[in-house]
Design a protein around this motif. Structure first.
Motif, PDB file in Angstrom:
ATOM      1  N   GLN A 157      13.172  36.983  18.568  1.00  0.00           N
ATOM      2  CA  GLN A 157      11.873  36.643  19.151  1.00  0.00           C
ATOM      3  C   GLN A 157      10.797  36.479  18.080  1.00  0.00           C
ATOM      4  O   GLN A 157       9.999  35.524  18.129  1.00  0.00           O
ATOM      5  N   LEU A 159      16.920  33.904  24.825  1.00  0.00           N
ATOM      6  CA  LEU A 159      15.902  34.653  24.107  1.00  0.00           C
ATOM      7  C   LEU A 159      15.244  33.836  23.000  1.00  0.00           C
ATOM      8  O   LEU A 159      14.138  34.156  22.569  1.00  0.00           O
ATOM      9  N   ILE A 161       5.865  37.968  22.411  1.00  0.00           N
ATOM     10  CA  ILE A 161       7.192  38.577  22.484  1.00  0.00           C
ATOM     11  C   ILE A 161       7.262  39.384  23.772  1.00  0.00           C
ATOM     12  O   ILE A 161       6.242  39.771  24.333  1.00  0.00           O
TER      13      ILE A 161
END
Length: 342
Positions: free
Chosen positions: A190, A214, A308
């Motif tokens: 991330q 992700l 994030i």
């Protein structure tokens, strides 16, 4: 207060639930935090079993700093909670602030440290109802995430951000992350994407899809031949959490002038280095433990800006810490396992 104490190096039997622990008293410059949640991580387990020792788990050097721990010890490096009291020299207006604890300490027990400590290792941490820390290490945070979600950030994400900072990851870089499904690895995906880098995640096939979601643009089976699959001289940065037998191939896939950072060795700490690869390719190596001063503050800003997101795989009550660490050790999860304290 209630809490869990570590009584010595060993297995889960060394973790003892107590209901008669003293609430910490404050030194000058410290704050008292009512703990809401605390994450589980490798540091806690490694400290418990004596993994940091270079003398076959010799208790005399089995701590983060290479010195003997003092037992009983309250572990817990990942902490989210609220300030309920302040020591001398701390602005009383801090009472009521929701905070994350920066786990790498340069101040503790009312004094500046010559060698940094780790929260929950060289001093008591967050596996209890209350904990204390120097005010500078209690970072106020303003967001809508739960305590359990926020407790997934401090150790893993600051470690990952520190590695990216040390290796100067920037937009357009190709970054290879080993151990990518764990707390630090998933954080690194991330945070590297937030910097504009492209990420290749080394993981098991069962977790590959989740890591692409992700932010990884490609995944690599951890049993694959890295050089044959990616090609020699194909990545700018390696973020390594594994080491182990495949370590030499990580250097082969780095481009000349590439940067390698390590903060874990779950695949085995002993590796084979051909020094010619290091100097002929002009590689830079970074061992990453102590955080750069700006790292944790920058991490809090990224959380508040929603750049994030937390990855909480499972939560357990603090009393069930042994079960939580057992689940952590099975490595079947992506992200963090968190203990709920409040």
């Amino acid at each position: 207060m209630n809490g869990v104490v570590l009584t010595g190096h060993g297995g889960p039997e060394t973790l003892e639930w107590r209901e008669d622990l003293d609430v910490p008293s404050l030194e000058t410059g410290e704050v008292l935090i009512r703990v809401g949640a605390a994450g589980v991580n490798n540091t806690d387990v490694n400290t418990r079993i004596g993994w940091y020792s270079k003398g076959d788990n010799d208790a005399e050097d089995a701590a983060w700093t290479g010195e003997a721990l003092k037992f009983p010890l309250i572990q817990g490096a990942d902490v989210c909670g609220s300030i309920v009291a302040v020591g001398a020299g701390v602005d009383p207006s801090r009472i009521g602030e929701r905070v994350l604890v920066e786990p790498c300490l340069i101040e503790a027990e009312g004094r500046m440290l010559h060698t940094p400590w780790y929260f929950g290792s060289e001093c008591n941490g967050g596996f209890a109802e209350y904990t204390r820390v120097a005010s500078r290490h209690a970072h106020a945070i303003d967001c809508t995430l739960t305590d359990a979600e926020l407790a997934s950030f401090p150790c893993s994400y600051s470690t990952a951000e520190n590695m990216l900072e040390r290796t100067r990851v920037k937009a357009g870089d190709t970054v290879l992350v080993t151990g990518a499904s764990g707390g630090v690895g998933s954080a690194a995906i991330q945070l590297a994407r937030a910097r504009g880098a492209d990420v290749i995640a080394v993981t098991s096939p069962s977790k590959a899809g989740s890591l692409v979601e992700l932010g990884a643009f490609k995944t690599l089976d951890r049993d694959a031949d890295y050089v044959a699959t990616l090609g020699a001289n194909s990545v700018d940065v390696v973020i390594d959490l594994v080491a182990g037998a495949k370590w030499p191939s990580l250097l082969e896939v780095l481009r000349p002038g590439g940067r390698y950072a390590v903060s874990g060795a779950i695949g085995g700490p002993m590796v084979e280095l051909d020094v010619r690869t290091l100097y002929l390719k002009d590689l830079s190596f970074f061992g990453c433990t102590v955080l750069e001063r700006q790292v944790f503050g920058n991490l809090v800003k990224r959380i508040e800006a929603k750049e994030i997101r937390p990855l909480v795989a499972e939560t357990f009550p603090l009393r069930d810490i042994a079960a939580a660490q057992a689940a952590f050790g099975e490595k079947g999860h992506i992200g963090k396992i968190v203990l709920e304290v409040a």
